[in-house]
Design a protein around this motif. Structure first.
Motif, PDB file in Angstrom:
ATOM      1  N   UNK A  25      -8.706   6.983  -6.781  1.00  0.00           N
ATOM      2  CA  UNK A  25      -7.554   7.392  -6.151  1.00  0.00           C
ATOM      3  C   UNK A  25      -7.885   8.070  -4.919  1.00  0.00           C
ATOM      4  N   UNK A  26      -6.904   8.116  -4.022  1.00  0.00           N
ATOM      5  CA  UNK A  26      -7.108   8.669  -2.364  1.00  0.00           C
ATOM      6  C   UNK A  26      -5.607   9.377  -2.180  1.00  0.00           C
ATOM      7  N   UNK A  27      -5.856  10.564  -1.725  1.00  0.00           N
ATOM      8  CA  UNK A  27      -4.743  11.341  -1.138  1.00  0.00           C
ATOM      9  C   UNK A  27      -4.452  10.960   0.240  1.00  0.00           C
TER      10      UNK A  27
ATOM     11  N   UNK B  55      -3.666   3.054   4.700  1.00  0.00           N
ATOM     12  CA  UNK B  55      -4.472   3.518   3.612  1.00  0.00           C
ATOM     13  C   UNK B  55      -4.787   2.582   2.585  1.00  0.00           C
ATOM     14  N   UNK B  56      -6.131   2.485   2.372  1.00  0.00           N
ATOM     15  CA  UNK B  56      -6.676   1.478   1.465  1.00  0.00           C
ATOM     16  C   UNK B  56      -7.596   2.013   0.314  1.00  0.00           C
ATOM     17  N   UNK B  57      -7.519   1.577  -0.657  1.00  0.00           N
ATOM     18  CA  UNK B  57      -8.534   2.476  -1.709  1.00  0.00           C
ATOM     19  C   UNK B  57      -9.020   1.058  -2.715  1.00  0.00           C
ATOM     20  N   UNK B  58     -10.199   0.929  -3.035  1.00  0.00           N
ATOM     21  CA  UNK B  58     -10.329   0.151  -3.933  1.00  0.00           C
ATOM     22  C   UNK B  58     -10.855   0.698  -5.334  1.00  0.00           C
ATOM     23  N   UNK B  59     -10.295  -0.068  -6.353  1.00  0.00           N
ATOM     24  CA  UNK B  59     -10.635   0.476  -7.665  1.00  0.00           C
ATOM     25  C   UNK B  59     -12.376   0.617  -7.981  1.00  0.00           C
TER      26      UNK B  59
ATOM     27  N   UNK C 210       0.472  12.808  -0.705  1.00  0.00           N
ATOM     28  CA  UNK C 210       0.899  11.724  -1.928  1.00  0.00           C
ATOM     29  C   UNK C 210      -0.547  11.090  -2.321  1.00  0.00           C
ATOM     30  N   UNK C 211      -0.548  10.459  -3.531  1.00  0.00           N
ATOM     31  CA  UNK C 211      -1.573   9.905  -4.214  1.00  0.00           C
ATOM     32  C   UNK C 211      -1.361   8.614  -4.316  1.00  0.00           C
ATOM     33  N   UNK C 212      -2.491   7.553  -3.687  1.00  0.00           N
ATOM     34  CA  UNK C 212      -2.654   6.136  -3.938  1.00  0.00           C
ATOM     35  C   UNK C 212      -3.556   5.946  -5.211  1.00  0.00           C
ATOM     36  N   UNK C 213      -3.248   5.472  -6.296  1.00  0.00           N
ATOM     37  CA  UNK C 213      -4.005   5.072  -7.554  1.00  0.00           C
ATOM     38  C   UNK C 213      -4.119   3.678  -7.474  1.00  0.00           C
ATOM     39  N   UNK C 214      -5.397   3.152  -7.364  1.00  0.00           N
ATOM     40  CA  UNK C 214      -5.732   1.634  -7.806  1.00  0.00           C
ATOM     41  C   UNK C 214      -6.295   1.537  -9.084  1.00  0.00           C
ATOM     42  N   UNK C 215      -6.067   0.576 -10.014  1.00  0.00           N
ATOM     43  CA  UNK C 215      -6.594   0.513 -11.470  1.00  0.00           C
ATOM     44  C   UNK C 215      -6.886  -1.076 -11.711  1.00  0.00           C
ATOM     45  N   UNK C 216      -7.316  -1.311 -12.659  1.00  0.00           N
ATOM     46  CA  UNK C 216      -7.346  -2.411 -13.506  1.00  0.00           C
ATOM     47  C   UNK C 216      -6.640  -2.361 -14.716  1.00  0.00           C
TER      48      UNK C 216
ATOM     49  N   UNK D 112       2.455   8.170  -5.635  1.00  0.00           N
ATOM     50  CA  UNK D 112       3.363   9.525  -6.171  1.00  0.00           C
ATOM     51  C   UNK D 112       3.128  10.574  -5.246  1.00  0.00           C
ATOM     52  N   UNK D 113       4.367  11.458  -5.010  1.00  0.00           N
ATOM     53  CA  UNK D 113       3.906  12.986  -4.395  1.00  0.00           C
ATOM     54  C   UNK D 113       3.154  13.874  -5.509  1.00  0.00           C
ATOM     55  N   UNK D 114       2.210  14.043  -4.837  1.00  0.00           N
ATOM     56  CA  UNK D 114       0.988  14.955  -5.751  1.00  0.00           C
ATOM     57  C   UNK D 114       1.514  16.131  -6.261  1.00  0.00           C
ATOM     58  N   UNK D 115       2.392  16.825  -5.583  1.00  0.00           N
ATOM     59  CA  UNK D 115       3.151  18.082  -6.070  1.00  0.00           C
ATOM     60  C   UNK D 115       3.680  18.072  -7.366  1.00  0.00           C
TER      61      UNK D 115
END
Length: 139
Positions: A134-136, A32-36, A115-121, A79-82
């Motif tokens: 973010x991406x679930x 699972x990959x996500x760009x900010x 779960x949620x993957x969140x990528x930030x600066x 984190x677990x979204x629930x």
């Protein structure tokens, strides 16, 4: 498709490939990959998590800082979204063209769920999170 989206998608795929991630070997394994979002100066981050949902296993979380140097560091968290449980956080503390010093290896078994993957600066270790995306995913 606009240029920014193309660059972000290309950067996400390139980062996953550069990290040596593969999904072969298990029908239930996924990268699972996500760009900010991109900063005003052109910097962005890419977060990657490796998941094997057949065993409720998340092996590691990694983040890399890409693009033009902008004075910000890339961060990734899951984190677990629930209930925001089972939290992990990493950052590329050395800035542009670096990744977190080592993969953050996570315990083998996680509770099933979304779960949620969140990528930030982020500006430094305590600055506010900016340009987040973010991406679930499901384990």
């Amino acid at each position: 498709m606009n240029l920014r989206h193309t660059l972000t998608t290309t950067g996400t795929l390139a980062a996953a490939a550069a990290l040596g991630l593969a999904t072969a070997g298990s029908a239930h394994a996924a990268t699972i990959a996500k760009a900010s979002g991109t900063s005003a100066r052109g910097g962005y981050g890419v977060g990657v998590v490796y998941v094997d949902s057949a065993f409720h296993d998340v092996t590691f979380l990694k983040v890399c800082d890409h693009g033009t140097p902008d004075g910000l560091r890339a961060t990734a968290e899951i984190w677990r979204s629930s209930d925001h449980g089972y939290y992990a956080y990493v950052d590329a503390e050395h800035g542009s063209d670096t990744c977190n010093d080592d993969d953050t290896w996570l315990p083998g078994t996680m509770p099933a769920g979304t779960y949620t993957l969140r990528v930030c600066l982020r500006n430094g270790s305590t600055g506010s999170f900016q340009h987040c995306a973010s991406r679930q995913f499901t384990v």
